[in-house]
Scaffold this motif. Structure first.
Motif, PDB file in Angstrom:
ATOM      1  N   LEU A 169       0.685  -1.152  -0.118  1.00  0.00           N
ATOM      2  CA  LEU A 169      -0.023   0.124   0.043  1.00  0.00           C
ATOM      3  C   LEU A 169       0.678   1.365  -0.027  1.00  0.00           C
ATOM      4  N   ASP A 170       2.013   1.097   0.741  1.00  0.00           N
ATOM      5  CA  ASP A 170       2.850   2.418   0.705  1.00  0.00           C
ATOM      6  C   ASP A 170       3.534   2.606  -0.600  1.00  0.00           C
ATOM      7  N   VAL A 218      -6.349   5.372  -1.132  1.00  0.00           N
ATOM      8  CA  VAL A 218      -5.200   4.378  -0.789  1.00  0.00           C
ATOM      9  C   VAL A 218      -4.384   4.970   0.417  1.00  0.00           C
ATOM     10  N   ASP A 219      -4.604   6.073   0.836  1.00  0.00           N
ATOM     11  CA  ASP A 219      -4.215   6.557   1.958  1.00  0.00           C
ATOM     12  C   ASP A 219      -5.009   6.082   3.244  1.00  0.00           C
ATOM     13  N   VAL A 220      -6.389   6.023   3.024  1.00  0.00           N
ATOM     14  CA  VAL A 220      -7.048   5.323   4.085  1.00  0.00           C
ATOM     15  C   VAL A 220      -6.859   4.012   4.293  1.00  0.00           C
ATOM     16  N   LYS A 221      -6.804   3.168   3.245  1.00  0.00           N
ATOM     17  CA  LYS A 221      -6.124   1.882   3.270  1.00  0.00           C
ATOM     18  C   LYS A 221      -4.838   1.472   3.905  1.00  0.00           C
ATOM     19  N   ALA A 272      -6.566   2.591  -9.450  1.00  0.00           N
ATOM     20  CA  ALA A 272      -5.644   2.188  -8.033  1.00  0.00           C
ATOM     21  C   ALA A 272      -6.794   1.307  -7.252  1.00  0.00           C
ATOM     22  N   ASP A 273      -8.296   1.365  -7.527  1.00  0.00           N
ATOM     23  CA  ASP A 273      -8.987   0.707  -6.784  1.00  0.00           C
ATOM     24  C   ASP A 273      -9.050  -0.996  -7.166  1.00  0.00           C
ATOM     25  N   ASN A 274      -8.677  -1.055  -8.590  1.00  0.00           N
ATOM     26  CA  ASN A 274      -8.390  -2.662  -9.129  1.00  0.00           C
ATOM     27  C   ASN A 274      -7.363  -3.239  -8.177  1.00  0.00           C
ATOM     28  N   VAL A 275      -6.096  -2.245  -8.094  1.00  0.00           N
ATOM     29  CA  VAL A 275      -4.907  -2.737  -7.539  1.00  0.00           C
ATOM     30  C   VAL A 275      -5.201  -2.868  -5.976  1.00  0.00           C
ATOM     31  N   MET A 276      -6.074  -2.216  -5.476  1.00  0.00           N
ATOM     32  CA  MET A 276      -6.072  -2.484  -3.785  1.00  0.00           C
ATOM     33  C   MET A 276      -7.096  -3.443  -3.726  1.00  0.00           C
ATOM     34  N   GLU A 277      -8.306  -3.768  -4.405  1.00  0.00           N
ATOM     35  CA  GLU A 277      -8.978  -4.923  -4.674  1.00  0.00           C
ATOM     36  C   GLU A 277      -8.058  -5.968  -4.623  1.00  0.00           C
ATOM     37  N   ALA A 278      -7.244  -6.227  -5.580  1.00  0.00           N
ATOM     38  CA  ALA A 278      -6.241  -7.274  -5.779  1.00  0.00           C
ATOM     39  C   ALA A 278      -5.388  -7.585  -4.539  1.00  0.00           C
TER      40      ALA A 278
END
Length: 504
Positions: A233-234, A257-260, A465-471
């Protein structure tokens, strides 16, 4: 484990009627000096699971109490055997008396007989009237003897102010209605039950150590997983902010991304705190200071694979399982103890026979006219006690013991059924854990590939970025489930071994 908890309650209630070992050696590396509870102790080298078990078996207080119960039962067995042998006792004392003892209350004058040649016998010589020659009677109507023997009162007085006495007694039981034999069998059953309960306590300690050990391994792996997730995430946050500066990403993407990232950092802190506490719990179970620092053999094993499962789909020989289970063997001893307790109750309705021998001494003694010196005598005899009528009390006691024996038999039968359910439950759960582990390994491969594809697509600009965070979230979940499944397999196999009676 509701079924397991119910079975433990039943087992503890049944063996409570009994009384409830050899010490286990510990590897040199596992033995630690006594230190302050506040001091931090570091164990050198790698500590495997077997060393943790050995330390716990040496230091566990419950297990030490179980061993002392075995020692207690052994001495009670020796005490019961001593009833077969003759007992020798000594009793002595001193008695002070205020008065002397006297045979007469006053001086005595006893008539004396003289030998009569005419009648050829002894006759009393009486006072006769000199005129008539007839014997003269006194005021009390009795004839007056001509000669008397004077016995002063003091002549038959004895000094018993200070009396010393003692006796040595030997008692040999001959027949006690079967009580002695029953008590010996009862104490042997109690000793056997104490040993089985010690074995059961050992298994409980091993299971607790295994649970604490694999909890540390699990949290250590999850901590590394959390660190990797924070790093992902960083890195994503850094890339999104660069894209934001270039105008190819929105502020909303950066904030998401920062919240995650913040949530992942909080989760990392929780995992680290949980890891510290789990290490303390393992140290406590092993009997070490809670601040002890040591490295487990499996916590850095990146390719840890659960051992082959002992779960069988074909079932188990339950009679062999029953024979191996220490708690069931303890219940069998409880049945035997109840049976012998019934025999003890029966002995109260049967005759008791014993031989008795003694040697008594006293001063003053009665054998030489209360002479002030010790003198004694031997005496032997037999004693028989036959109960005749007790208003049904002894019979009621026997029937109560008989009912108690029936209760123990029913408890044993019920416990066998519970063990059968427990074994099948543990086997199914172990098989389920193995299948779950295989599925998580498959999911893990897919999650890794999904994350690689999403990251590559983000770099190429075809994924958001949402796709990456979901992955990344799916990747985290897959790895976490794989760790949980691996630990679950280890714990299920340990629990199944315990249910089968093969853990120790």
């Amino acid at each position: 484990m509701k079924l397991h908890n119910q079975y433990r309650k039943l087992r503890s209630g049944a063996v409570a009627v009994l009384i409830a070992a050899a010490g286990l050696s510990v590897p040199v590396a596992a033995q630690q000096p006594m230190v302050s509870a506040d001091a931090t102790v570091t164990l050198p080298g790698i500590v495997p699971l077997d060393s943790c078990r050995a330390m716990a078996l040496t230091n566990n207080k419950q297990l030490q109490m179980a061993r002392q119960r075995v020692v207690k039962a052994e001495y009670q067995n020796k005490e019961a055997f001593a009833a077969y042998l003759p007992s020798i006792d000594f009793a002595g004392g001193y008695l002070y008396n205020q008065r002397k003892i006297s045979m007469f209350d006053s001086d005595q004058m006893l008539p004396i007989k003289s030998f009569d040649l005419q009648t050829q016998s002894y006759q009393f010589e009486l006072v006769k009237n000199p005129v008539t020659g007839e014997p003269i009677k006194g005021p009390n109507g009795q004839y007056i003897p001509a000669n008397v023997a004077y016995l002063p009162k003091e002549a038959l007085e004895y000094d018993i102010h200070n009396v010393f006495f003692g006796a040595v007694t030997l008692t040999q039981p001959v027949y006690m209605g079967g009580k002695i034999v029953a008590m010996n069998k009862l104490t042997k059953a109690a000793e056997g039950a104490a040993r089985e309960l010690e074995t059961n306590a050992t298994e409980n300690v091993i299971y607790a150590v295994d649970a604490a050990y694999w909890q540390v391994v699990s949290l250590k792996a999850k901590r590394e997983l959390a660190v990797s997730y924070v790093n992902l995430l960083d890195s994503l946050s850094h890339n999104v902010h660069l894209m934001l500066n270039e105008g190819v990403a929105t502020r909303s993407d950066a904030l998401s991304v920062d919240v995650k990232l913040n949530a992942a950092q909080v989760d990392l802190v929780k995992v680290e705190n949980g890891l510290v506490l789990s290490r303390m719990a393992l140290a406590q179970v092993c009997g070490l200071p809670v601040n002890t620092v040591f490295t487990l053999a499996d916590e850095d094993n990146k390719n840890a694979v659960p051992s082959a499962s002992i779960a069988s789909e074909e079932g188990y020989d339950m009679e062999s399982v029953y024979a191996r289970r220490p708690d069931l063997r303890a219940l069998e001893y409880a049945v035997e103890a109840a049976k012998q307790q019934k025999r003890v109750a029966l002995s109260a309705m049967l005759p008791n026979v014993a031989l008795i021998g003694s040697y008594e001494v006293s001063n003053p003694n009665l054998f030489d006219g209360f002479k002030k010196r010790f003198k004694g005598q031997f005496s032997v005899g037999a004693m028989v006690s036959i109960p005749i009528w007790h208003w049904g009390g002894n019979r009621a006691k026997y029937k109560a013991a008989e009912a108690d024996e029936n209760i123990r038999r029913l408890e044993l039968a019920d416990a066998r059924e519970m063990v059968s359910l427990q074994v099948n439950q543990a086997a199914f759960k172990t098989q389920e854990a193995c299948k779950t582990y295989e599925m998580t390994m498959t999911n893990l491969t897919k999650a890794d590939e999904n994350l690689r594809t999403a990251t590559l697509g983000f770099r190429e600009g075809v994924a958001t970025a949402d796709n990456v965070m979901e992955a990344q979230t799916a990747w985290l979940k897959a790895h976490s489930e794989q760790i949980d499944a691996m630990i679950e397999v280890q714990l299920c196999q340990t629990y199944l071994s315990k249910a089968l009676g093969t853990l120790y």
